[in-house]
Design an enzyme around this catalytic site. Structure first.
Site, PDB file in Angstrom:
ATOM      1  N   GLY A 155      53.084  25.793 -28.870  1.00  0.00           N
ATOM      2  CA  GLY A 155      53.648  26.467 -27.711  1.00  0.00           C
ATOM      3  C   GLY A 155      53.731  25.763 -26.448  1.00  0.00           C
ATOM      4  O   GLY A 155      54.181  26.126 -25.579  1.00  0.00           O
ATOM      5  N   CYS A 156      53.417  24.192 -26.700  1.00  0.00           N
ATOM      6  CA  CYS A 156      53.406  23.547 -25.558  1.00  0.00           C
ATOM      7  C   CYS A 156      54.761  22.445 -25.475  1.00  0.00           C
ATOM      8  O   CYS A 156      54.731  21.941 -26.678  1.00  0.00           O
ATOM      9  CB  CYS A 156      52.000  22.753 -25.327  1.00  0.00           C
ATOM     10  SG  CYS A 156      50.794  23.681 -25.073  1.00  0.00           S
ATOM     11  N   GLU A 157      55.289  22.201 -24.518  1.00  0.00           N
ATOM     12  CA  GLU A 157      56.466  21.413 -24.371  1.00  0.00           C
ATOM     13  C   GLU A 157      56.061  20.009 -24.562  1.00  0.00           C
ATOM     14  O   GLU A 157      56.415  19.201 -25.501  1.00  0.00           O
ATOM     15  CB  GLU A 157      57.159  21.558 -22.841  1.00  0.00           C
ATOM     16  CG  GLU A 157      58.449  20.994 -22.937  1.00  0.00           C
ATOM     17  CD  GLU A 157      59.356  21.491 -21.739  1.00  0.00           C
ATOM     18  OE1 GLU A 157      59.361  20.425 -21.005  1.00  0.00           O
ATOM     19  OE2 GLU A 157      59.411  22.740 -21.436  1.00  0.00           O
TER      20      GLU A 157
END
Length: 121
Positions: A34-36
């Site tokens: 869920g992290c860029e």
């Protein structure tokens, strides 16, 4: 911090303070979804009263944000981490209105994953 430039400098300095992340743990099992930018999380929960937390990221800014989070939570108990309030942390660090939505969402995901992994361990 009053300006983005000051905050940026502060975060870059904080990124340099992160302890070395275990190279063998830079894998999919330790990746936070869920992290860029890629973020890795390693935990030692053998002492539930003093959890050891290590973070790493490819991004300097994200590393700086993770350093702040690690400084706040490393050595805390499982109970303290499980009840950690990311919103209050943002306000206390002056980050509540300074981060882009994608960075904010990423840090929320990091905090959520940290809590889940600590509780599961």
């Amino acid at each position: 911090m009053t300006s983005w430039e000051q905050l940026f400098r502060h975060l870059v300095q904080q990124a340099k303070s992160l302890p070395e992340y275990p190279a063998e743990c830079r894998d999919d099992d330790h990746l936070v979804g869920g992290c860029e930018a890629k973020v890795w999380l390693w935990l030692d929960t053998s002492d539930v009263e003093a959890v050891v937390i290590r973070f790493d990221s490819e991004s300097r800014i994200v590393r700086g944000l993770l350093a702040l989070l690690q400084q706040r939570l490393d050595g805390c108990s499982v109970a303290e981490i499980a009840t950690f309030d990311i919103d209050a942390f943002y306000r206390a660090e002056g980050l509540d209105n300074a981060l882009s939505p994608s960075r904010s969402n990423g840090l929320y995901q990091v905090a959520k994953t940290l809590k889940l992994r600590v509780i599961e361990a």
